[in-house]
Write an enzyme that holds these catalytic residues in place. Sequence first.
Site, PDB file in Angstrom:
ATOM      1  N   GLY A  75      88.054 -57.299  -2.827  1.00 30.30           N
ATOM      2  CA  GLY A  75      89.444 -57.194  -3.241  1.00 30.30           C
ATOM      3  C   GLY A  75      89.802 -58.288  -4.224  1.00 30.30           C
ATOM      4  N   ARG A  76      90.821 -58.023  -5.022  1.00 27.83           N
ATOM      5  CA  ARG A  76      91.265 -59.020  -6.001  1.00 27.83           C
ATOM      6  C   ARG A  76      92.758 -58.861  -6.195  1.00 27.83           C
ATOM      7  NH1 ARG A  76      88.218 -57.751 -10.182  1.00 27.83           N
ATOM      8  NH2 ARG A  76      86.634 -59.355  -9.881  1.00 27.83           N
ATOM      9  N   GLY A  77      93.477 -59.990  -6.230  1.00 22.94           N
ATOM     10  CA  GLY A  77      94.910 -59.982  -6.486  1.00 22.94           C
ATOM     11  C   GLY A  77      95.217 -60.687  -7.784  1.00 22.94           C
ATOM     12  N   GLY A  78      96.489 -61.060  -7.959  1.00 28.84           N
ATOM     13  CA  GLY A  78      96.888 -61.710  -9.197  1.00 28.84           C
ATOM     14  C   GLY A  78      96.234 -63.065  -9.389  1.00 28.84           C
TER      15      GLY A  78
ATOM     16  N   ASP B  85     107.920 -61.742   2.189  1.00 27.00           N
ATOM     17  CA  ASP B  85     107.356 -60.699   1.338  1.00 27.00           C
ATOM     18  C   ASP B  85     106.807 -59.547   2.181  1.00 27.00           C
ATOM     19  OD1 ASP B  85     106.756 -59.497  -1.073  1.00 27.00           O
ATOM     20  OD2 ASP B  85     104.803 -60.473  -1.286  1.00 27.00           O
TER      21      ASP B  85
ATOM     22  N   GLY C  50      93.927 -64.460  -6.613  1.00 22.93           N
ATOM     23  CA  GLY C  50      92.852 -64.677  -5.663  1.00 22.93           C
ATOM     24  C   GLY C  50      91.855 -63.539  -5.617  1.00 22.93           C
TER      25      GLY C  50
ATOM     26  N   LYS D  36      88.870 -65.660   1.181  1.00 20.98           N
ATOM     27  CA  LYS D  36      89.729 -65.590  -0.003  1.00 20.98           C
ATOM     28  C   LYS D  36      89.511 -66.830  -0.846  1.00 20.98           C
ATOM     29  CE  LYS D  36      94.591 -64.903  -1.323  1.00 20.98           C
ATOM     30  NZ  LYS D  36      95.962 -64.681  -0.809  1.00 20.98           N
TER      31      LYS D  36
ATOM     32  N   VAL E 214      88.888 -61.761  -2.776  1.00 26.06           N
ATOM     33  CA  VAL E 214      88.482 -61.705  -1.377  1.00 26.06           C
ATOM     34  C   VAL E 214      87.049 -61.183  -1.306  1.00 26.06           C
ATOM     35  CG1 VAL E 214      88.983 -60.782   0.913  1.00 26.06           C
ATOM     36  CG2 VAL E 214      90.858 -61.312  -0.654  1.00 26.06           C
TER      37      VAL E 214
END
Length: 549
Positions: free
Chosen positions: A269-272, A386, A274, A291, A276
């Site tokens: 997984g990838r966010g803005g 959030d 970070g 993470k 994972v």
Amino acid sequence: MASEDPTVQLAPAAPAAATTAARQPSLPTVTTPYEAMRNDEVERFRRLGFPSIAVTVTGLIIVLPYLPGDPTARAVFGASLATYGLAAVWFRWILRDPRRFTDNTLLVVGLAGAFCGCTAVAYWGVFSPAPIVVAAAVYVNCLDGGIRPATITYATCAGGQLGVSTAIITRAIDDPGIIHDASATLLTQIVTQIFIQGAFMLAFIGGRITRRVTYDSALQLDRAARDAARREALLDEIRADLRRAGGADVPGRFTDQIVGSFKLGMLIGRGGTGEVYDATHMATGARAAVKMLQLAYLADERQRERFAREAKAATALASPHVVQIFEFRAEPGQLPYLAMERLDGEDLAVRLQGRPQLPIGEVCDVVEQVAAGLELARIAGIVHRDLKPHNVFLAKRDGAAQVWKILDFGVSKLAESGGTLTEGVVLGTPSYMAPEQARGDAVDHRADVYGLGAIAYRALTGRAPFPSGELAEMIHRLVTQMPLRPAALATISPDVEAVLALALAKSPDSRLDTALDFAHALRAAADGALSPELLHRAEAVLAATPWSS
């Protein structure tokens, strides 16, 4: 199903009908808060054009010829009024093309108005109410355009008033005004003019401050909206990529490296900010998810602090309904990481893509389990801030019941933390954000009650309380209005509607006090056993701010 995550609509929507477009020219595309304010100024002057022309014509033809007073002063005032009327006609003609609305064109109209105001003061009298009317006009003028036309217009009005009043007080000229007070002492006349000059100055300063505050607020909201949209857009892209890849893992920048007690595997997984990774404990072989901050953010102290905040918040909550943290590191000079339990399953957002509306019993299960985690957070002084379907995860375990868990405490608020990491920027997801959070006010655990209520509303009705769209409009509705009545979207009982109203109330004081209170009330409403007291509270909330129609 389309994503519910917020987006920024940068261009205005097309006209609703061709006749509207024909009647009035379109405004330029809005890309910045400054341009939005300038478009608002253009529209305001368009609307004021005809009334200004009508007042001018009425004054010249019907009123002025029948008024007494000095003939010369009346003639000069009439000429200036006609000049202002012509300037208003010219300005409205200019505004056929909004791009021609500049500080120079605004200055022409401002000077015409200033000249008209000065001659009006001379005709009506420097001790009449006319100067105060001119001061009010100065305030309105200073709300628009740059500092140069506002300053010149103010100086012309104040200077004209000062010159005429000084000449009259010193007896250099006779007072030509209709209203004058020859019996007033010299001191009274001087003090009166000092107060009038003060009114002009306050009008100028007040107008410019109001304009600046409005612009700064629009700029702050624009930045927050763009940051939120960018973060959610990145997450959407990764989800789409993973779906297109059939869920296959891919190697990442840190794959095969060892951090702490864990060896990193494939990127999952990838966010803005970070990434994972699938991970394995070096000693026990236990699975985990680790993470990591993306390399681009390793030198960003604020991102490192948020990373540490997420770990600290989640570690403080020993609950089966909060993702478990095994170990973390976020000290300066070291590679930060966060090792957590490896979850198999799906988040609520994915579940809702396949089933847009969930039955009330299943929604009660979700709310009760999430509320259990939020209650521990409340006791620990932690506000998540959030909550949304993407941050509620259904963990599937072999031989055990499925359990809903709360994810991502990256923007949480810790009671004991000093200062803030946001520096006035509103963080969160607008579709599920509490009104006080959208305003930038202080928040407590009742903001999470709202967030959980918004999740329940989405799961029951098939849409978020305030779906994504034009951000400024969405935030305005979020702060001032209730969402669409749930029964208009799905088959929902009045009792369940009442509980949703108590969770989504605009004022935190009107909401159910805790997430557990909301969970218990929702279950009672589902069973047809909601207490009369809660029904009365809901009626009061909806009387103040009804459901939208």
